[in-house]
Scaffold this motif. Structure first.
Motif, mmCIF file in Angstrom:
data_model
loop_
_atom_site.group_PDB
_atom_site.id
_atom_site.type_symbol
_atom_site.label_atom_id
_atom_site.label_comp_id
_atom_site.label_asym_id
_atom_site.label_seq_id
_atom_site.Cartn_x
_atom_site.Cartn_y
_atom_site.Cartn_z
ATOM 1 N N THR A 192 0.806 -1.221 0.000
ATOM 2 C CA THR A 192 0.000 0.000 0.000
ATOM 3 C C THR A 192 0.839 1.271 0.000
ATOM 4 O O THR A 192 0.405 2.304 -0.496
ATOM 5 C CB THR A 192 -0.899 0.035 1.234
ATOM 6 N N SER A 193 2.022 1.217 0.606
ATOM 7 C CA SER A 193 2.820 2.425 0.805
ATOM 8 C C SER A 193 4.198 2.023 1.305
ATOM 9 O O SER A 193 4.382 0.942 1.860
ATOM 10 C CB SER A 193 2.139 3.356 1.823
ATOM 11 N N MET A 194 5.163 2.931 1.118
ATOM 12 C CA MET A 194 6.536 2.683 1.570
ATOM 13 C C MET A 194 7.120 3.940 2.206
ATOM 14 O O MET A 194 8.318 4.194 2.080
ATOM 15 C CB MET A 194 7.430 2.263 0.406
ATOM 16 N N ASP A 195 6.300 4.719 2.872
ATOM 17 C CA ASP A 195 6.798 5.954 3.476
ATOM 18 C C ASP A 195 7.754 5.642 4.614
ATOM 19 O O ASP A 195 7.624 4.626 5.301
ATOM 20 C CB ASP A 195 5.634 6.797 3.994
ATOM 21 N N LEU A 208 14.317 0.727 4.121
ATOM 22 C CA LEU A 208 12.942 0.291 4.332
ATOM 23 C C LEU A 208 12.304 -0.095 3.002
ATOM 24 O O LEU A 208 11.685 -1.159 2.877
ATOM 25 C CB LEU A 208 12.135 1.407 5.000
ATOM 26 N N GLN A 209 12.476 0.748 1.994
ATOM 27 C CA GLN A 209 11.852 0.486 0.702
ATOM 28 C C GLN A 209 12.425 -0.764 0.051
ATOM 29 O O GLN A 209 11.697 -1.532 -0.587
ATOM 30 C CB GLN A 209 12.019 1.707 -0.208
ATOM 31 N N PHE A 229 -0.625 2.523 -7.053
ATOM 32 C CA PHE A 229 -0.126 3.202 -8.246
ATOM 33 C C PHE A 229 0.814 4.339 -7.838
ATOM 34 O O PHE A 229 0.517 5.117 -6.931
ATOM 35 C CB PHE A 229 -1.298 3.759 -9.054
ATOM 36 N N GLY A 230 1.952 4.426 -8.496
ATOM 37 C CA GLY A 230 2.900 5.499 -8.221
ATOM 38 C C GLY A 230 4.070 5.097 -7.349
ATOM 39 O O GLY A 230 4.997 5.887 -7.164
ATOM 40 N N LEU A 231 4.069 3.880 -6.802
ATOM 41 C CA LEU A 231 5.208 3.419 -6.009
ATOM 42 C C LEU A 231 6.300 2.937 -6.971
ATOM 43 O O LEU A 231 6.263 1.812 -7.470
ATOM 44 C CB LEU A 231 4.792 2.281 -5.070
ATOM 45 N N SER A 232 7.269 3.787 -7.237
ATOM 46 C CA SER A 232 8.259 3.507 -8.273
ATOM 47 C C SER A 232 9.109 2.280 -7.945
ATOM 48 O O SER A 232 9.552 1.563 -8.856
ATOM 49 C CB SER A 232 9.167 4.724 -8.476
ATOM 50 N N ILE A 243 -0.684 -5.851 -10.693
ATOM 51 C CA ILE A 243 -1.695 -4.845 -11.032
ATOM 52 C C ILE A 243 -1.558 -3.684 -10.050
ATOM 53 O O ILE A 243 -1.130 -3.871 -8.907
ATOM 54 C CB ILE A 243 -3.140 -5.403 -11.011
ATOM 55 N N SER A 244 -1.914 -2.500 -10.505
ATOM 56 C CA SER A 244 -1.858 -1.310 -9.661
ATOM 57 C C SER A 244 -3.277 -0.839 -9.348
ATOM 58 O O SER A 244 -4.207 -1.087 -10.101
ATOM 59 C CB SER A 244 -1.080 -0.191 -10.361
ATOM 60 N N TYR A 245 -3.414 -0.169 -8.199
ATOM 61 C CA TYR A 245 -4.712 0.388 -7.819
ATOM 62 C C TYR A 245 -4.532 1.841 -7.403
ATOM 63 O O TYR A 245 -3.436 2.265 -7.011
ATOM 64 C CB TYR A 245 -5.354 -0.426 -6.691
#
Length: 478
Positions: A192-195, A208-209, A229-232, A243-245
């Motif tokens: 979902t995220s990699m902040d 972390l990433q 979507f957008g997590l490079s 697939i991306s969401y």
């Protein structure tokens, strides 16, 4: 010293088993494993530092728990001792078991062993994972597909963070803390995220990433990766099926469109390659939860669950405790004045989570004053993200900060809530001790605007949740 966790032997012979002992049983991830073994008829007991609503529920189910760090109170011959990394390394009971030849393992080792032979849907990310995990588990349960669910929060629908099924499918929250999720073997993985977070463990955001990339690469041959979507960095994951969401970005493989706000919830369409679902209803707040539902529905569709059944399940979803949870839901008098403020409780403990929380509240209730009571969690997280917390909190109209909740950490000189307060760019901001928040609220409710209504939010991952019911009572009596 035994080397392998023989989960099946413990389950198959509960009468001969010395049972499973949990050090830190009140943790959300530890408690779902305790419930798993208890449901299998295995003797379960545990230690935790303080009683909570969760430990009380475990005790009421028949699990014995003590709250004093004392080897004499712990079981003498457990088959398995499970501990959480949040427990200090010098904990007397932990040291005793480690030094006396018992099988002592982390929670992540047990979860990895339980799911070794199952079809696994594993949801990871620095935020969003608990809600998506619970949504997927709920959809699979509500539609009759069936799953074993290991959740990182309490499902409001079912009042628990664990349930079982005869279907050998596990829905698992994959925790990045301490690299725990690298012990899982996903058939379907969600990222979902990699902040940046847990920098006390990872050192920097890049490390972390990279660990999230490693997790993605653990997807089994022929499996599926579902990524925001957008997590490079997801480009580095070598899984063939991806697939991306997204919330509304039409460049993603799955996304929402035509979103309408309805009574604190949403109605929208979900589009994917070759089809989609129209008029989906989600009856919980938070635009980020619309996006979470997109990921959950993409997986349900991948599993070939009937679209109408998916829609019915999403409509029936009541959320996760402490994830944009309506403690006092929107309600209007016949005269048009608001009866109470809306009261929302949320687990948000990262700047990005706070930003999503406050933006969602603003979009749902654009005319209302928003007051947030926030308890920072961990000295290291406050040190690393003080400016980010301040920027996010500046989206509110009034901010009340509690002192930092230390959890597993010792104080760090110069790190305190004042660091955040100084950079919050609004006029109405203050620091209030936790024990004084109730009396603060007693004064605050005297100034409530009942014509336009207000929104009050409690947020944080510490023990701020213990204030929720006392504050609710004061607000309802105003």
């Amino acid at each position: 010293m035994k080397e392998k966790i023989d989960i099946q032997r413990i389950i198959d012979s509960p009468s001969e088993s010395g049972g499973v002992y949990f050090i830190g049983i009140g943790g959300i991830g530890m408690s779902n494993l305790a419930r798993y073994f208890h449901a299998k008829g295995v003797p379960v007991s545990g230690y935790d530092k303080t009683p909570t609503e969760l430990t009380k529920e475990l005790e009421q189910s028949g699990i014995k728990i003590h709250y004093e760090e004392n080897v004499d109170l712990a079981p003498k011959n457990p088959d398995l001792v499970v501990f959480t990394p949040a427990v200090p390394k010098d904990h007397a009971e932990l040291v005793f078991y480690q030094e006396n030849g018992f099988l002592v393992v982390k929670r992540s080792d047990v979860l990895g062993a339980i799911t070794r032979e199952s079809f696994n849907i594993c949801i990871a990310g620095t935020h969003g994972k608990t809600t998506i995990t619970t949504m997927i588990g709920h959809i699979l349960r509500h539609t009759g597909y069936g799953c074993n669910a290991f959740l990182g929060g309490i499902s409001v629908n079912y009042g628990t963070n664990f349930w079982s099924s005869e279907n050998n499918v596990c829905v698992v929250e994959a925790d990045e803390y301490d690299r725990s999720f690298l012990k899982l073997s996903p058939d379907i993985a969600v990222i979902t995220s990699m902040d940046a977070d847990h920098l006390d463990i990872y050192g920097d955001e890049a490390s972390l990433q990279q660990t999230f990339v490693e997790f993605g690469n653990r997807v089994k041959e022929g499996g599926l990766l579902v990524g925001k979507f957008g997590l490079s960095k997801l480009k580095e994951v070598t899984v063939r099926n991806k697939i991306s969401y997204s919330l509304q970005n039409g460049s993603a493989d799955v996304f929402a469109s035509d979103i309408q706000i309805q009574n604190g919830g949403y109605k929208y369409n979900v589009l994917w390659n070759g089809g989609g679902l129209n008029d989906v209803e989600l009856r919980i707040g938070g635009m980020h939860n619309v996006e979470n539902s997109v990921a959950a529905m993409a997986i349900a569709n991948y599993l070939k669950i009937d679209g109408e059944k998916i829609k019915e399940a999403v409509k029936a979803f009541k959320g996760v405790k402490r994830r944009f949870e309506y403690i006092i839901a929107p309600e209007v008098h016949q005269e048009g004045a608001y009866r109470y403020p809306v009261f929302i409780d949320d687990y948000a403990h990262h700047p990005e989570e706070l930003k999503a929380l406050l933006k969602s509240a603003r979009s749902l209730f654009p005319q209302r004053k928003i007051t947030v009571i926030f308890q920072p969690h961990l000295y290291t997280r406050t040190r690393d993200f003080a400016e980010g917390f301040a920027r996010s909190l500046s989206l509110a109209d009034e901010v009340v900060l509690l002192p930092i909740y230390p959890a597993r950490e010792l104080p760090i000189e110069g790190v305190n809530s004042e660091m955040i307060l100084a950079d919050i760019d609004i006029e109405h901001k203050s620091i209030v001790k936790k024990e004084d928040v109730v009396s603060w609220m007693e004064q605050y409710v005297k100034t409530l605007n009942k014509e336009f209504g207000e929104v009050i939010i409690t947020a944080g991952a510490g023990d701020i949740d213990t204030l929720v019911q006392p504050l609710k009572k004061i607000i309802e009596q105003a």
